[in-house]
Design a protein around this motif. Sequence first.
Motif, mmCIF file in Angstrom:
data_model
loop_
_atom_site.group_PDB
_atom_site.id
_atom_site.type_symbol
_atom_site.label_atom_id
_atom_site.label_comp_id
_atom_site.label_asym_id
_atom_site.label_seq_id
_atom_site.Cartn_x
_atom_site.Cartn_y
_atom_site.Cartn_z
ATOM 1 N N GLY A 306 0.804 -1.214 0.000
ATOM 2 C CA GLY A 306 0.000 0.000 0.000
ATOM 3 C C GLY A 306 0.835 1.261 0.000
ATOM 4 N N ALA A 307 1.885 1.266 0.815
ATOM 5 C CA ALA A 307 2.665 2.492 1.002
ATOM 6 C C ALA A 307 3.556 2.853 -0.190
ATOM 7 N N LEU A 308 3.438 2.112 -1.295
ATOM 8 C CA LEU A 308 4.135 2.537 -2.522
ATOM 9 C C LEU A 308 3.451 3.786 -3.082
ATOM 10 N N ILE A 309 2.176 3.955 -2.705
ATOM 11 C CA ILE A 309 1.385 5.085 -3.221
ATOM 12 C C ILE A 309 1.079 6.048 -2.077
ATOM 13 N N TYR A 332 -2.749 1.048 2.923
ATOM 14 C CA TYR A 332 -2.307 1.231 4.305
ATOM 15 C C TYR A 332 -3.299 2.123 5.042
ATOM 16 N N PRO A 333 -3.783 1.721 6.221
ATOM 17 C CA PRO A 333 -3.512 0.392 6.784
ATOM 18 C C PRO A 333 -4.368 -0.669 6.077
ATOM 19 N N GLU A 334 -4.207 -1.905 6.504
ATOM 20 C CA GLU A 334 -5.065 -2.986 5.997
ATOM 21 C C GLU A 334 -5.787 -3.603 7.181
ATOM 22 N N HIS A 340 -12.741 5.719 5.399
ATOM 23 C CA HIS A 340 -11.639 6.215 4.555
ATOM 24 C C HIS A 340 -12.191 6.728 3.218
ATOM 25 N N PRO A 341 -11.691 7.878 2.750
ATOM 26 C CA PRO A 341 -12.233 8.440 1.491
ATOM 27 C C PRO A 341 -12.084 7.509 0.287
ATOM 28 N N THR A 351 -9.259 -4.952 -3.044
ATOM 29 C CA THR A 351 -9.357 -6.319 -2.512
ATOM 30 C C THR A 351 -8.462 -6.406 -1.261
ATOM 31 N N PRO A 352 -8.777 -7.324 -0.356
ATOM 32 C CA PRO A 352 -8.112 -7.330 0.948
ATOM 33 C C PRO A 352 -6.776 -8.093 0.984
#
Length: 396
Positions: A306-309, A332-334, A340-341, A351-352
């Motif tokens: 997630g934190a790549l973006i 992030y987070p998962e 969350h917007p 997807t999770p």
Amino acid sequence: MDLHAAIGPGTEVAEGARGCVLQVPGNCSGLLPPGAARFSCKENIVRKEPVQVNYLVAIKAMSEQELPGLLILDIGGTYGVQENIVALLKKHFCLITMKEFLENKKEMSKKIQSVFVFECRPTVDQELLESLPNLKVIGNSGVGVDHLNLKMISNFGVKVTNTPHAVADSTADIGMALMLASARRLVEGSQIAISPHTKYFAVDWLGVEVSRATLGIIGMGRIGYKVAQRARAFDMKILYHNRKQRRKEEELAVGAHYCEKMEDLLQQSDFVMLVVNLTPETHKMIGKKELGLMKPTATLINIGRGALIDQDSLVEALQNNIIRAAALDVTYPEPLPRDHPLLKLNNIIITPHIGTATVQAVQMMAEEAIANMLAVLNGQPIPNYGRRSTLWTFGK
Ligand SMILES: O=C(O)C(=O)CO
């Protein structure tokens, strides 16, 4: 020595066989149980007639108690892993749950030589490392190890292994699934189809085609390459960017074009897929500027971390149609907080974190992790599977 079995070439080692291997000249590693230790001995020691082989292998039976202790860093339930994985681990290790460890720390802590981290989620902290004096290896089931503090772990003389081979196909598949689902607006379509108010299937919106579109892969590693192989079947034009290394062999094999600058890839691609590890260098590598370079018709897919973006910038870009859509298996987070917007947008699929959530991948990850851990415990090299193997030691 308590000899359990003697075998020669062509003999299949029963599934779950474990023990010590005696005298193995030549290459017969395919016959051996994973992680079997090798010793040399005099040829005739275990020979029984008739023998038409040029070597003999003996397997010493080991009792459950003699097996190395493995702490399962569980995420719930007894072991927190599927029953078949528990059975697989039990063939090679004496399993210890977190509960058992905490209830009987004194006895258990000496026994534990390995820790199994399931599906990249739980982490290993300093307190745990301090309480395991005989720990030698942490077997991470999954490729990403950003949840583990590798430097701290290596200071304890503990090695970390991961399972890059086992995850490659299933993670590439989820990348393709997200790309296709987003392109053809599958989730919206499904909602319309199952809605009790749908009287007929009225499509007043259109998707876009993946066929012949341009796919920009950021990170042409094992998974990126598998994505490229699949994309080829869709006649896609494939661009890729690697921060460190150009992959000429892979380029040729799938007809991919190398973009030295990520900016060029972002400007030209209809679909941009992130397939890189999360490191301090790649953290938020896609932010406002990068999203601004993408085509307004382009889709961003993330199957890395997630934190790549920079998620705030992504929200803004999706709200203002700076890009067409996003499809994320990782955030992030998962999971994201319910308010969350990102969850309020309709040009996104989330997807999770299910890149490796298949029956086959989970089994293969456990097998790869077991082979890795046994190799470390037996002082052998990590199995290579024909490509670079991954073992973090920081020079130890
Ligand atoms: O293997 C991993 O690290 C994954 O996150 C698979 O989705």
